[in-house]
Scaffold this motif. Structure first.
Motif, PDB file in Angstrom:
ATOM      1  N   ARG A  96       0.834  -1.207   0.000  1.00  0.00           N
ATOM      2  CA  ARG A  96       0.000   0.000   0.000  1.00  0.00           C
ATOM      3  C   ARG A  96       0.872   1.262   0.000  1.00  0.00           C
ATOM      4  NH1 ARG A  96      -2.284   3.984   3.217  1.00  0.00           N
ATOM      5  NH2 ARG A  96      -0.949   3.441   4.990  1.00  0.00           N
ATOM      6  N   LEU A  97       1.903   1.264   0.833  1.00  0.00           N
ATOM      7  CA  LEU A  97       2.776   2.445   0.906  1.00  0.00           C
ATOM      8  C   LEU A  97       3.530   2.657  -0.407  1.00  0.00           C
ATOM      9  CD1 LEU A  97       4.120   1.987   4.542  1.00  0.00           C
ATOM     10  CD2 LEU A  97       2.644   3.850   3.724  1.00  0.00           C
ATOM     11  N   ALA A  98       3.945   1.550  -1.016  1.00  0.00           N
ATOM     12  CA  ALA A  98       4.669   1.672  -2.292  1.00  0.00           C
ATOM     13  C   ALA A  98       3.774   2.335  -3.336  1.00  0.00           C
ATOM     14  CB  ALA A  98       5.127   0.295  -2.772  1.00  0.00           C
ATOM     15  N   ALA A  99       2.509   1.918  -3.384  1.00  0.00           N
ATOM     16  CA  ALA A  99       1.578   2.526  -4.339  1.00  0.00           C
ATOM     17  C   ALA A  99       1.297   3.980  -3.954  1.00  0.00           C
ATOM     18  CB  ALA A  99       0.275   1.724  -4.387  1.00  0.00           C
ATOM     19  N   LEU A 100       1.248   4.242  -2.656  1.00  0.00           N
ATOM     20  CA  LEU A 100       0.894   5.580  -2.171  1.00  0.00           C
ATOM     21  C   LEU A 100       1.943   6.632  -2.536  1.00  0.00           C
ATOM     22  CD1 LEU A 100      -1.166   7.190  -0.496  1.00  0.00           C
ATOM     23  CD2 LEU A 100       0.133   6.594   1.556  1.00  0.00           C
ATOM     24  N   VAL A 101       3.230   6.274  -2.510  1.00  0.00           N
ATOM     25  CA  VAL A 101       4.269   7.282  -2.789  1.00  0.00           C
ATOM     26  C   VAL A 101       4.537   7.430  -4.290  1.00  0.00           C
ATOM     27  CG1 VAL A 101       5.381   6.920  -0.553  1.00  0.00           C
ATOM     28  CG2 VAL A 101       6.239   5.689  -2.575  1.00  0.00           C
ATOM     29  N   ILE A 144      11.334  -1.976  -3.625  1.00  0.00           N
ATOM     30  CA  ILE A 144      10.704  -2.701  -2.515  1.00  0.00           C
ATOM     31  C   ILE A 144       9.675  -3.703  -3.035  1.00  0.00           C
ATOM     32  CG2 ILE A 144       9.162  -2.344  -0.542  1.00  0.00           C
ATOM     33  CD1 ILE A 144      10.860   0.174   0.092  1.00  0.00           C
ATOM     34  N   VAL A 145       8.897  -3.289  -4.023  1.00  0.00           N
ATOM     35  CA  VAL A 145       7.907  -4.209  -4.603  1.00  0.00           C
ATOM     36  C   VAL A 145       8.616  -5.418  -5.212  1.00  0.00           C
ATOM     37  CG1 VAL A 145       6.236  -4.457  -6.485  1.00  0.00           C
ATOM     38  CG2 VAL A 145       6.118  -2.464  -4.963  1.00  0.00           C
ATOM     39  N   SER A 146       9.738  -5.186  -5.873  1.00  0.00           N
ATOM     40  CA  SER A 146      10.451  -6.314  -6.496  1.00  0.00           C
ATOM     41  C   SER A 146      11.015  -7.243  -5.421  1.00  0.00           C
ATOM     42  CB  SER A 146      11.554  -5.813  -7.426  1.00  0.00           C
ATOM     43  OG  SER A 146      12.746  -5.568  -6.718  1.00  0.00           O
ATOM     44  N   ALA A 147      11.445  -6.678  -4.296  1.00  0.00           N
ATOM     45  CA  ALA A 147      11.962  -7.528  -3.214  1.00  0.00           C
ATOM     46  C   ALA A 147      10.851  -8.396  -2.643  1.00  0.00           C
ATOM     47  CB  ALA A 147      12.580  -6.658  -2.115  1.00  0.00           C
ATOM     48  N   MET A 148       9.663  -7.809  -2.478  1.00  0.00           N
ATOM     49  CA  MET A 148       8.551  -8.568  -1.904  1.00  0.00           C
ATOM     50  C   MET A 148       8.180  -9.739  -2.815  1.00  0.00           C
ATOM     51  SD  MET A 148       7.887  -7.114   0.981  1.00  0.00           S
ATOM     52  CE  MET A 148       6.240  -7.519   1.523  1.00  0.00           C
ATOM     53  N   ARG A 149       8.386  -9.551  -4.126  1.00  0.00           N
ATOM     54  CA  ARG A 149       8.056 -10.620  -5.060  1.00  0.00           C
ATOM     55  C   ARG A 149       9.175 -11.655  -5.145  1.00  0.00           C
ATOM     56  NH1 ARG A 149       6.101  -8.073 -10.141  1.00  0.00           N
ATOM     57  NH2 ARG A 149       8.231  -7.347 -10.050  1.00  0.00           N
ATOM     58  N   THR A 150      10.402 -11.184  -5.362  1.00  0.00           N
ATOM     59  CA  THR A 150      11.515 -12.119  -5.531  1.00  0.00           C
ATOM     60  C   THR A 150      11.787 -12.901  -4.248  1.00  0.00           C
ATOM     61  OG1 THR A 150      12.493 -10.806  -7.269  1.00  0.00           O
ATOM     62  CG2 THR A 150      13.982 -12.281  -6.103  1.00  0.00           C
TER      63      THR A 150
END
Ligand SMILES: Cc1cc2nc3c(=O)[nH]c(=O)nc-3n(C[C@H](O)[C@H](O)[C@H](O)COP(=O)(O)O)c2cc1C
Ligand code: SF4
Ligand code: SF4
Lengths: 71, 390
Positions: free
Chosen positions: B343-348, B364-370
């Motif tokens: 949510r924060l990634a989308a928010l900024v 950060i989004v890529s880390a959460m996926r990988t």
């Protein structure tokens, strides 16, 4: 198409615009305007053009502008 | 310390002197502005500062801006994992400055600037003096110090710095090119200088990019390769992996994590499915015994510290995003933590004067996926990497 541009270096997040233009803008976690359509520079629907122009003229920091561009 | 690879290469070998430059490359051919723009277009030359934007379109936009054009060679290299611009400015500064004269000619510039870290400026001043003596710089070039800060190399920050204001980004309602200012990464300019000599066709078949390879490799280095090179070859050029690898960060602190698939081509199209791109050529190899979430949380903390303090969503959002990820990395789970990171990634994203929040969110989004399996383990109070990976 008219879009609403927010100059983030000027906006102080007191949120006057989010009251004047609540159809388009919500407040984020810190009170800064957040486009309800999720875009960085939200399109202004025709029925809201007057309200948007009003919000632009009332922004105390002169942080809002209406711009005409497609992206 | 990052060094240039010993392999013979076009951009990385050289001693920085004018004699060496002229003996190897000769003088620039005489070209007019439309020829230069046409060559950049036909060569499909894209920017090497991170965004990968076609150079010829920026040249055209600046030329058409109706403002007296200013051209800037951007050697700030604020990215801590990158060393290629520094190596290039040390080994082949004349190619960069030839490229700067070419873009100056292409847009009809009235001023040219070289923007580089303080440490490099004494050497570069000597280079500029040699060129003036040899008549290589019809448009005089002014050197300007790039402060040692991550955002100092952002395009509008560079424009502001050479104009004598602070090196901080500005609002983009009017785009930088529309103000008549052309900012190009120094490597992009060096390629243009070679294209002017050898032609677009040559570049299409033999063009290269610079990569800075570090992390779990034997010899962290700057290497030169062609787009599409398998990830494993870049890592081999840096001495090969020192441990079994679990993932690779491509594109730097604003880049994306990809699995340690050594056959993966380093190209725009092959990296896109991972939300990554070659960017400015940064490659960081992560060993199997390191935790990708902890590594990313460290980088996110650094990026949150580097915020330029101007834009509310970035000033507030990046630290919040970094702490949230740090909680996950340190296995202080709470309900909904991964969702909160997303949510924060989308928010900024998209809500700043520059793309610093966007790049930070992308990482950060890529880390959460990988590191999806690591996320699940951390939520259960375990760590796959530091506790062994089986
Ligand atoms: C936060 C941030 C930092 C950046 N730092 C650099 C940098 O140090 N050097 C650089 O060349 N480009 C940097 N860029 C990219 C520039 O904004 C710009 O796209 C680039 O200099 C244009 O040159 P190019 O088209 O030749 O790549 C940065 C961008 C952002 C958002
Ligand atoms: S009214 Fe202006 S300063 Fe206030 S929150 Fe809206 S854009 Fe920001
Ligand atoms: S988005 Fe962040 S880093 Fe970029 S100008 Fe605004 S505060 Fe500075």
């Amino acid at each position: 198409m008219t879009r609403l541009h927010i100059d983030w270096t000027l906006c102080d997040g007191r949120g006057l615009c989010t009251e004047l233009l609540e159809e388009m803008l919500a407040e984020d976690d810190w009170g800064f305007p957040l486009a309800r359509d999720g875009s960085a520079e939200p399109a202004v629907p025709a029925p809201l053009e007057n309200a948007a122009a009003h919000a632009v003229s009332r922004c105390p920091m002169l942080a809002l502008r209406l711009v005409g561009r497609t992206s | 310390m990052i060094s240039a690879t010993e392999a013979p290469s076009r951009l990385l070998s050289g001693d920085g002197t004018l004699d060496h430059h002229l003996a190897r490359h000769g003088r620039l051919p005489l070209l007019d502005g439309s020829q230069i723009i046409g060559m950049a277009r036909d060569a499909s030359l894209t920017g090497r500062g991170g965004a990968g934007f076609p150079m010829w379109r920026k040249l055209g936009a600046v030329a058409a801006s109706g403002r007296p054009p200013v051209v800037i060679a951007n050697g700030a290299e604020g990215e801590p994992l990158s060393g290629k611009d520094r190596v290039l400015l040390t080994r082949q500064p004349h190619l960069v400055l030839d490229g700067l004269q070419l873009v100056a000619r292409a847009v009809g510039a009235r001023a040219a600037h070289l923007y580089a870290p303080a440490k490099l400026l004494p050497g570069l001043r000597k280079v500029l003096a040699d060129r003036r003596g040899a008549g290589l710089d019809p448009l005089p070039v002014t050197p300007t110090v790039a402060p040692d800060a991550f955002v100092a190399g952002e395009e509008s920050a560079a424009a502001s710095a050479v104009a004598g204001r602070g090196a901080v980004p500005s609002d983009k309602r009017v785009r930088v090119v529309e103000t008549g200012t052309l900012v190009q990464n120094v490597e992009t300019l060096a390629h243009l200088a070679l294209i002017a000599r050898h032609g677009p066709g040559w570049f299409l078949s033999a063009g290269t990019f610079l990569a800075t390879v570090s992390g779990a490799v034997a010899r962290p280095s700057v290497v030169e390769a062609e787009y599409g090179v398998p990830l494993g070859e870049l890592i081999a050029a840096a001495g090969g992996p020192t441990f079994e690898l679990q993932a690779v960060l491509v594109g730097g602190y604003h880049g994306g994590w990809v699995p340690a698939d050594l056959s993966l081509p380093v190209s725009q199209s092959a990296l896109a499915p991972f939300g990554a791109s070659p960017g400015a050529g940064v490659v960081l190899a992560l060993p199997a015994h390191a935790c990708g979430l902890a590594e990313t949380a460290k980088i996110a903390g650094y990026l949150a510290d580097q915020v330029s303090g101007q834009c509310g969503p970035c000033v507030n959002g990046l630290p919040r995003m970094a702490w949230t990820l740090a909680d996950l990395a340190a296995r202080r789970p709470r309900p909904g933590l991964p969702g909160e990171v997303a949510r924060l990634a989308a928010l900024v994203t998209g809500r700043g004067a520059c793309r610093h929040p966007d790049g930070t969110a992308r990482l950060i989004v890529s880390a959460m996926r990988t590191f999806e399996a690591d996320v699940a383990a951390h939520l259960a109070g375990r760590c796959l990497a530091t506790g062994g990976r089986r």
